[in-house]
Design a protein around this motif. Structure first.
Motif, PDB file in Angstrom:
ATOM      1  N   SER A  60      19.589   4.920   6.812  1.00 54.16           N
ATOM      2  CA  SER A  60      19.304   5.462   5.362  1.00 54.16           C
ATOM      3  C   SER A  60      19.134   4.341   4.098  1.00 54.16           C
ATOM      4  CB  SER A  60      20.096   6.883   4.811  1.00 54.16           C
ATOM      5  OG  SER A  60      21.537   6.052   4.848  1.00 54.16           O
ATOM      6  N   GLU A  61      20.446   3.589   4.222  1.00 53.86           N
ATOM      7  CA  GLU A  61      20.545   2.328   3.183  1.00 53.86           C
ATOM      8  C   GLU A  61      19.251   1.464   3.333  1.00 53.86           C
ATOM      9  OE1 GLU A  61      23.062   1.653   1.458  1.00 53.86           O
ATOM     10  OE2 GLU A  61      24.127   2.849   2.003  1.00 53.86           O
ATOM     11  N   ALA A  62      18.559   1.035   4.627  1.00 54.33           N
ATOM     12  CA  ALA A  62      17.336   0.246   4.401  1.00 54.33           C
ATOM     13  C   ALA A  62      16.391   0.814   3.676  1.00 54.33           C
ATOM     14  CB  ALA A  62      16.938   0.521   6.258  1.00 54.33           C
ATOM     15  N   THR A  63      16.225   2.260   4.176  1.00 57.44           N
ATOM     16  CA  THR A  63      14.893   3.342   3.310  1.00 57.44           C
ATOM     17  C   THR A  63      15.436   3.147   2.002  1.00 57.44           C
ATOM     18  OG1 THR A  63      15.012   4.455   5.074  1.00 57.44           O
ATOM     19  CG2 THR A  63      14.211   5.500   4.029  1.00 57.44           C
ATOM     20  N   VAL A  64      16.674   3.313   1.020  1.00 56.32           N
ATOM     21  CA  VAL A  64      16.470   2.777   0.485  1.00 56.32           C
ATOM     22  C   VAL A  64      16.195   1.785  -0.538  1.00 56.32           C
ATOM     23  CG1 VAL A  64      17.822   3.191  -1.674  1.00 56.32           C
ATOM     24  CG2 VAL A  64      18.826   4.907  -0.259  1.00 56.32           C
ATOM     25  N   ARG A  65      16.353   0.753   0.430  1.00 58.41           N
ATOM     26  CA  ARG A  65      16.016  -0.545  -0.468  1.00 58.41           C
ATOM     27  C   ARG A  65      14.918  -0.811  -0.108  1.00 58.41           C
ATOM     28  NH1 ARG A  65      18.888  -3.100   2.925  1.00 58.41           N
ATOM     29  NH2 ARG A  65      17.802  -3.631   4.930  1.00 58.41           N
ATOM     30  N   ILE A  66      13.772  -0.675   0.724  1.00 55.91           N
ATOM     31  CA  ILE A  66      13.013  -1.070   0.746  1.00 55.91           C
ATOM     32  C   ILE A  66      12.238  -0.024  -0.451  1.00 55.91           C
ATOM     33  CG2 ILE A  66      11.147  -0.317   2.522  1.00 55.91           C
ATOM     34  CD1 ILE A  66      13.172  -0.801   5.126  1.00 55.91           C
ATOM     35  N   ALA A  67      12.542   1.634  -0.101  1.00 54.62           N
ATOM     36  CA  ALA A  67      11.429   2.358  -1.247  1.00 54.62           C
ATOM     37  C   ALA A  67      11.965   1.427  -2.961  1.00 54.62           C
ATOM     38  CB  ALA A  67      11.938   3.628  -1.604  1.00 54.62           C
ATOM     39  N   LYS A  68      12.954   1.505  -3.065  1.00 51.12           N
ATOM     40  CA  LYS A  68      13.318   0.747  -4.641  1.00 51.12           C
ATOM     41  C   LYS A  68      12.264  -0.542  -4.526  1.00 51.12           C
ATOM     42  CE  LYS A  68      17.320   0.278  -6.616  1.00 51.12           C
ATOM     43  NZ  LYS A  68      18.533   0.586  -6.446  1.00 51.12           N
ATOM     44  N   ARG A  69      11.940  -1.423  -3.468  1.00 48.68           N
ATOM     45  CA  ARG A  69      11.687  -2.644  -3.676  1.00 48.68           C
ATOM     46  C   ARG A  69      10.586  -2.521  -3.861  1.00 48.68           C
ATOM     47  NH1 ARG A  69      10.292  -5.526   2.345  1.00 48.68           N
ATOM     48  NH2 ARG A  69       9.319  -3.699   1.803  1.00 48.68           N
ATOM     49  N   ASP A  70       9.677  -1.294  -3.121  1.00 50.20           N
ATOM     50  CA  ASP A  70       7.983  -1.055  -3.592  1.00 50.20           C
ATOM     51  C   ASP A  70       7.401   0.114  -4.299  1.00 50.20           C
ATOM     52  OD1 ASP A  70       7.549  -2.833  -1.320  1.00 50.20           O
ATOM     53  OD2 ASP A  70       7.212  -1.402  -0.169  1.00 50.20           O
ATOM     54  N   LEU A  71       8.500   1.346  -5.173  1.00 50.50           N
ATOM     55  CA  LEU A  71       8.242   2.379  -5.692  1.00 50.50           C
ATOM     56  C   LEU A  71       8.838   1.601  -7.726  1.00 50.50           C
ATOM     57  CD1 LEU A  71       8.824   5.082  -3.480  1.00 50.50           C
ATOM     58  CD2 LEU A  71       6.600   3.397  -3.920  1.00 50.50           C
ATOM     59  N   VAL A  72       9.854   1.036  -7.089  1.00 52.21           N
ATOM     60  CA  VAL A  72      10.142   1.466  -8.842  1.00 52.21           C
ATOM     61  C   VAL A  72       9.364  -0.528  -9.196  1.00 52.21           C
ATOM     62  CG1 VAL A  72      11.943   0.401 -10.026  1.00 52.21           C
ATOM     63  CG2 VAL A  72      12.442   1.736  -8.347  1.00 52.21           C
ATOM     64  N   PRO A  73       9.185  -0.159 -10.467  1.00 54.57           N
ATOM     65  CA  PRO A  73       8.162  -1.362 -10.968  1.00 54.57           C
ATOM     66  C   PRO A  73       8.663  -2.474 -11.447  1.00 54.57           C
ATOM     67  CG  PRO A  73       6.988   0.644 -12.388  1.00 54.57           C
ATOM     68  CD  PRO A  73       8.626   1.200 -11.318  1.00 54.57           C
ATOM     69  N   THR A  74       8.940  -3.635 -10.503  1.00 61.44           N
ATOM     70  CA  THR A  74       9.764  -4.889 -11.160  1.00 61.44           C
ATOM     71  C   THR A  74       8.978  -5.646 -11.026  1.00 61.44           C
ATOM     72  OG1 THR A  74       9.521  -5.898  -8.595  1.00 61.44           O
ATOM     73  CG2 THR A  74      11.992  -3.707 -10.171  1.00 61.44           C
ATOM     74  N   ALA A  75       9.405  -6.813 -12.126  1.00 58.53           N
ATOM     75  CA  ALA A  75       8.115  -8.324 -11.679  1.00 58.53           C
ATOM     76  C   ALA A  75       8.059  -8.996 -10.491  1.00 58.53           C
ATOM     77  CB  ALA A  75       9.046  -9.575 -12.576  1.00 58.53           C
ATOM     78  N   VAL A  76       8.617  -8.159  -9.457  1.00 62.34           N
ATOM     79  CA  VAL A  76       8.247  -8.897  -7.665  1.00 62.34           C
ATOM     80  C   VAL A  76       7.059  -7.565  -7.505  1.00 62.34           C
ATOM     81  CG1 VAL A  76       9.171  -9.094  -5.508  1.00 62.34           C
ATOM     82  CG2 VAL A  76      11.145  -8.984  -7.353  1.00 62.34           C
TER      83      VAL A  76
END
Length: 494
Positions: free
Chosen positions: A233-249
């Motif tokens: 679940s920690e990995a799911t959170v990391r992947i979801a935040k990376r792809d869903l939260v707007p960032t400069a990346v």
């Protein structure tokens, strides 16, 4: 410093001749060099290794190791430097940092945690965790991230809070998305799940136990401050935040509303569950079809006891809570909803297509001060008169555009005479000058309140000459009413 190849040639020459000087002649070096390497080999020391040099901190190394051991590897190099400096150490803090780093590495090697490989069974474990989501209309969201351990199927649901009713709704939606209920659900030790620990035993929140019992699953928690025990679940959170939260990346744009975030989360789940997982080398969606056979059936109805008190929506699309009326979407008229307070917010939950969904959220109010959201009502129910054609002539005029509708509304408020005839003239002008041009002129006429005969033609001519000019409303300086300056001298002498 000799290279490894040169050292081996020196030793080989000595073994051949048995003499330091003769070996030196063969190897092309000094006989003292031959003797040093031969003696190192004789003492069991690798002659190719560089000789250790004496350092200022050598005599303080036992103290450094003691401090690292006593602190279980937590002490910082700055604190160690101050302690050994008081004992007479005269070296720099850089030397201390290197010694502390070496001591910590040695400590970790002796106290390294050994992991037993975990081989999950189908239908046994589901893990969930929370992550910070993006802000939508200024409100912070949370991402519910769940993960079936065997099939690696991921579920991401955006919500506005992490309260117990929200957890119940997310669990229900997750179970229905995966098509079953696992035996265990593993999560972190938040207050909604674990109220405290006694002798390292988790004391479960009594309000979440009925939820697990209703769905036929057992809620378990990981060890405190031990994310390794729920790494999926920690990995799911990391992947979801990376792809869903707007960032400069990821260069993702801000979400215009909550529905856009929901649609993006659905697309994200379809993507991650439809590609090959690097661990299993299989597609999670395909493995879920196999795991679903080992899951328990989901109850027909959701667990609603955690959603608060039930209310029946009236014909005016409102509910009453503590003598205060709150609006809900008009599509829920004469249906049951559930209400609860979370801080100063009233949260309204309804069952939509079998899933519990938050449909409204209001700030707590007092009797006599209802909370009505215009977005919960259709256009015609908001007290606004919308022009609706009843004859072909009216339909032809209103088809010109929003300017025509505004002109008709303002003309009705102003009490303009011969409105129908002027509407007919506007339709005729549209055939000559174009629909968009006449509609713009009608909107300008409504704005500046010009409804007299010939005003529309004058505005059309003005638009041709001054395309970017702003419309002006007639003021007192343009009035034909006589002024009162003639009366200024009334009553004066001479």
């Amino acid at each position: 410093m000799k290279s490894d190849e040169e050292i081996m040639e020196i030793l080989e020459a000595y073994d051949l001749t048995g003499s330091y000087r003769k070996a030196a002649e063969l190897a092309g070096c000094d006989h003292h060099t031959v003797r040093r390497y031969v003696q190192l080999r004789g003492h069991g020391v690798d002659p190719t290794e560089p000789a250790a040099r004496t350092k200022l901190i050598d005599e303080f190394l036992p103290k450094v190791e003691e401090l690292v051991e006593r602190s279980h590897g937590k002490i910082g190099a700055d604190a160690v430097h101050k302690k050994i400096e008081a004992m007479g150490f005269g070296g720099t803090d850089r030397t201390t940092r290197r010694a502390v780093a070496a001591a910590k590495e040695s400590y970790r090697f002796g106290h390294r945690r050994v992991y037993r490989p975990w081989i999950p069974e189908p239908g046994m474990w589901l893990q969930w965790d929370w992550g910070w989501g993006p802000k939508v209309d200024g409100r912070q969201t949370q991402l519910w991230c769940a993960w079936l351990a065997w099939s690696r199927f991921r579920v991401v649901i955006p919500v506005f809070d992490k309260t117990l009713p929200t957890i119940a709704a997310c669990l229900d939606q997750t179970f229905r998305l995966v098509g079953g209920v696992p035996t265990y659900c593993l999560t972190d030790n938040e207050k909604t799940v674990t109220v405290k620990h006694i002798a390292r035993i988790a004391i479960r929140n009594p309000e979440i136990v009925p939820i697990g019992r209703y769905y036929g699953t057992v809620v378990r928690t990981c060890l405190p401050a031990d994310p390794e025990s729920k790494g999926g679940s920690e990995a799911t959170v990391r992947i979801a935040k990376r792809d869903l939260v707007p960032t400069a990346v990821n260069l993702r744009e801000e979400y215009r509303d909550f529905q856009a975030l929901l649609a993006t989360c659905d697309a994200f789940m379809a993507e991650v569950n439809g590609r090959v997982h690097r661990e299993t080398r299989r597609v999670p969606a395909e493995m879920l079809a196999e795991e679903r056979q080992r899951l328990h059936p989901v109850p027909q109805h959701a667990f609603t006891a955690a959603f608060g008190q039930s209310r029946l929506v009236g014909k005016d699309a409102t509910i009453q809570v503590d003598a205060v009326r709150y609006s809900v979407p008009h599509a829920l008229i004469e249906q049951s909803v559930w209400v609860r307070f979370h801080g100063d917010d009233l949260i309204v939950t309804a069952m939509i297509k079998g899933l519990p969904v938050e449909v409204a959220r209001h700030t707590r109010s007092t009797p006599g001060n209802p909370r009505i959201d215009d977005a919960h009502y259709p256009e015609g129910a908001r007290g606004e008169r919308v022009p609706t054609p009843t004859t072909p002539a009216e339909a032809e005029f209103l088809a010109l555009g929003p300017g025509a509708a505004l002109w008709l509304q303002e003309a009705g408020e102003t009490g303009v005479r011969q409105v129908s005839a002027k509407m007919t003239d506007a339709v005729a002008l549209a055939k000559l000058h174009g629909i968009d041009t006449v509609d713009r002129a009608l909107g300008t006429a409504a704005t500046v309140e010009r409804f007299a005969d010939g005003d529309l033609m004058a505005i059309l001519a003005h638009q041709v000459e001054h395309d970017d000019a702003e419309p002006t409303r007639p003021g007192e300086q343009h009035s034909l009413q006589p002024g009162t300056s003639a009366w200024s001298g009334f009553g004066s002498i001479g």
